[in-house]
Structure formats: C-alpha cells, structure tokens
Design a protein around this motif. Structure first.
Motif, short mmCIF file in Angstrom:
data_model
loop_
_atom_site.label_atom_id
_atom_site.label_comp_id
_atom_site.label_asym_id
_atom_site.label_seq_id
_atom_site.Cartn_x
_atom_site.Cartn_y
_atom_site.Cartn_z
N LEU A 133 0.80 -1.22 0.00
CA LEU A 133 0.00 0.00 0.00
C LEU A 133 0.84 1.27 0.00
CD1 LEU A 133 -2.81 -1.13 2.46
CD2 LEU A 133 -2.84 -1.12 -0.03
N ALA A 134 2.15 1.12 0.08
CA ALA A 134 3.02 2.31 0.09
C ALA A 134 2.85 3.20 -1.15
CB ALA A 134 4.48 1.88 0.25
N PRO A 135 2.64 2.65 -2.35
CA PRO A 135 2.45 3.53 -3.51
C PRO A 135 1.27 4.49 -3.36
CG PRO A 135 2.93 1.30 -4.24
CD PRO A 135 2.72 1.23 -2.77
N ARG A 136 0.30 4.14 -2.52
CA ARG A 136 -0.83 5.03 -2.27
C ARG A 136 -0.61 5.86 -1.00
NH1 ARG A 136 -6.17 1.78 -2.02
NH2 ARG A 136 -6.89 3.91 -1.59
N LYS A 137 0.57 5.79 -0.43
CA LYS A 137 0.91 6.52 0.81
C LYS A 137 0.03 6.09 1.98
CE LYS A 137 3.72 8.80 -1.81
NZ LYS A 137 5.12 8.31 -1.92
N ILE A 138 -0.49 4.87 1.91
CA ILE A 138 -1.25 4.31 3.03
C ILE A 138 -0.26 3.62 3.96
CG2 ILE A 138 -2.97 2.59 3.72
CD1 ILE A 138 -4.33 3.08 1.01
N ARG A 139 -0.30 4.02 5.22
CA ARG A 139 0.64 3.47 6.20
C ARG A 139 -0.05 2.37 7.01
NH1 ARG A 139 1.24 6.67 9.85
NH2 ARG A 139 -0.42 8.14 9.32
N SER A 181 -2.26 7.71 13.40
CA SER A 181 -3.25 8.12 12.40
C SER A 181 -3.07 9.55 11.93
CB SER A 181 -4.67 7.96 12.97
OG SER A 181 -4.90 6.63 13.39
N GLY A 182 -2.17 10.30 12.60
CA GLY A 182 -2.02 11.71 12.30
C GLY A 182 -0.77 12.04 11.50
N ASP A 183 -0.63 13.31 11.18
CA ASP A 183 0.49 13.76 10.35
C ASP A 183 1.84 13.57 11.03
OD1 ASP A 183 -1.30 14.51 8.41
OD2 ASP A 183 -1.37 16.62 9.02
N ALA A 184 1.86 13.57 12.37
CA ALA A 184 3.13 13.42 13.09
C ALA A 184 3.78 12.07 12.83
CB ALA A 184 2.92 13.63 14.59
N ALA A 185 2.98 11.08 12.36
CA ALA A 185 3.50 9.74 12.10
C ALA A 185 3.58 9.45 10.60
CB ALA A 185 2.63 8.71 12.79
N SER A 186 3.68 10.48 9.80
CA SER A 186 3.62 10.31 8.34
C SER A 186 4.79 9.51 7.76
CB SER A 186 3.55 11.68 7.65
OG SER A 186 4.72 12.43 7.92
N PHE A 187 5.86 9.30 8.56
CA PHE A 187 7.02 8.55 8.07
C PHE A 187 7.12 7.18 8.74
CE2 PHE A 187 11.79 8.34 7.20
CZ PHE A 187 11.63 8.24 5.83
N ILE A 188 6.04 6.75 9.39
CA ILE A 188 6.05 5.46 10.10
C ILE A 188 5.14 4.48 9.37
CG2 ILE A 188 5.58 4.25 12.26
CD1 ILE A 188 5.97 6.88 13.73
N THR A 189 5.71 3.41 8.86
CA THR A 189 4.92 2.33 8.27
C THR A 189 5.69 1.02 8.39
OG1 THR A 189 3.49 1.74 6.39
CG2 THR A 189 5.74 2.45 5.87
#
Length: 246
Positions: free
Chosen positions: A166-172, A226-234
């Motif tokens: 799901l990374a290509p859709r930026k889904i974490r 679920s928020g923007d602060a975790a946008s680099f965590i997957t």
C-alpha cells in the motif's frame, strides 16, 4: 486538539476495552468515528455513550465483513483511519488443543483481521492509516499461548507486507503490541477474583515498570499513528508492555 478533524475512522471491536478507548480518543481529536461489534446491545450502548455510529458486524464472519464494508461505503464513502482491533483470547497446552478453540481464535484474530483489511482497501483514501492490534506475545514464548501467539505473529507478518503493497498510495500500515492492559477481557475468560489477583501479580512481577497499561494509552498511540506526526512510520510494530518483553 482536533488534529484528526475531517477524517473518518473505523474501529472494529469498539464497544469495550481498547477499542472503546480508541474510539473515544479519535472522536476527541475530531474524527468521525464508526465502531463495530458482534452484540447489538453492547454496540448501541457504546455508540450512544461515545456519540459515534455503531454497526453490528462479526469479524469472524467474512460475509459480515463484506456487508460492513458495503454499508460504510454507501453511508460514509471513504475511510481515513482503520483500527483493526477486534480479537479474542484462547489457548491452552498444545497437547490438549481443540479444533473449536483453534478455529475461533484464528478466525477472529487472524482470518477476520486479514479480510477486514482486504475488503477495506478499496475504501481507504490515499494517505490513510491502518493499525492492527497485535500483542507482545507475538514475539514471546509463553507456555499455553501457542494459538493466540500464533494468531498475532501471523498478523504482524501481514502488516509488514501490507505496508509494502500500500506504500504507492501513501497508506501506512502498522501494529501496536500491548502487554497487560487493564480491561475486562480476563473477566470474560471466567477467572474468579482470586485467580485474577494471582494472574495480575504474576504479570506485574514480569513488568519492569511495575504497572499494567491502560486502554487509553493504546488509544493515544493509535491516534498518533493516524495523524500527520506519524507520516514517516509504516511497517512498524510498536511494543507497549512496560518492558515485559525485554
């Protein structure tokens, strides 16, 4: 702070315990929240208390999962936050294992969680967040926990692969693995007060921080992921167990 305002969140197993606390936290942070559960009375009560939407759905039933996805698509459209939380305890010694217990635990904890993700992927907005509720037992070796631990270890494997797909859709996609949390789930297993006290003492003796976690602690972590602060965590498993698994 309403950091999740404008987002739609689905919490499976949201009528009690960690699911209930997470739904409350997501609502407080501004999200539109839908909770699910197997029992209509429990879901209706929890939804009224929380001020959210409640839908009846059994995570152990694929047809119910597909019906739930269809209802949410028709009513809410897209989903930004998916917390796959519903689960059950169950196990015992491998030698005494029964097919009924094995099927119940695997059907809900693994198969149900897997197909919840599968059927909700088309509903997820690009940039959405998915969080699985796993357990620290997924990476611990404790006697009499083989079925439950296996269900959560399998979940963690799926989480990592889903994060890649799901990374290509930026889904974490991430997982939270709590240790002992103060919820009613142990009472539901039929333990009496003396047994519960003994079990709690056993757990506290193995937790370096010397206290059990609270459902709200996990809810805050789900909201963070679920928020923007975790946008680099997957693809991450976040262990919350007071050091028990060290």
């Amino acid at each position: 702070m309403e950091t999740l305002k404008g987002k739609t969140a689905v919490v499976t197993g949201g009528n009690s315990g960690i699911g209930y606390a997470t739904a409350r936290e997501l609502k407080q942070q501004g999200a539109t929240v839908i909770i699910t559960g197997r029992r209509k009375d429990a879901i209706d009560t929890a939804a009224a208390e929380l001020g959210v939407t409640g839908l009846v759905a059994d995570q152990g039933d694929l047809a119910a999962i597909e019906s739930l996805a269809g209802t949410i698509k028709a009513t809410f459209g897209k989903v930004d936050i998916l917390f796959i939380n519903a689960g059950v305890l169950g196990g015992g010694a491998i030698e005494q294992a029964t097919e009924a217990v094995f099927d119940q635990v695997i059907d809900i904890n693994f198969k149900g969680a897997y197909f919840t993700l599968s059927r909700f992927i088309p509903l997820l907005n690009d940039g959405a967040s998915v969080t699985f509720l796993s357990s620290n037992t997924a990476s611990m070796n404790v006697a009499n926990s083989s079925i439950y631990s296996s269900s959560k270890a399998a979940l963690n494997a799926v989480m990592k692969i889903a994060a890649l797909e799901l990374a290509p859709r930026k889904i974490r996609v991430n997982a939270i693995s709590p240790g002992p949390i103060e919820t009613a789930i142990l009472q539901k297993q039929g333990y009496d007060e003396a047994q519960l006290d003994g079990l709690k003492a056993w757990m506290l003796d193995r937790i370096p921080l010397q206290h059990m976690g609270k459902a709200g602690d996990v809810g805050k972590m789900v909201a963070h992921l679920s928020g923007d602060a975790a946008s680099f965590i997957t693809g991450a498993e976040l262990v919350m167990d007071g050091g028990m698994s060290l």
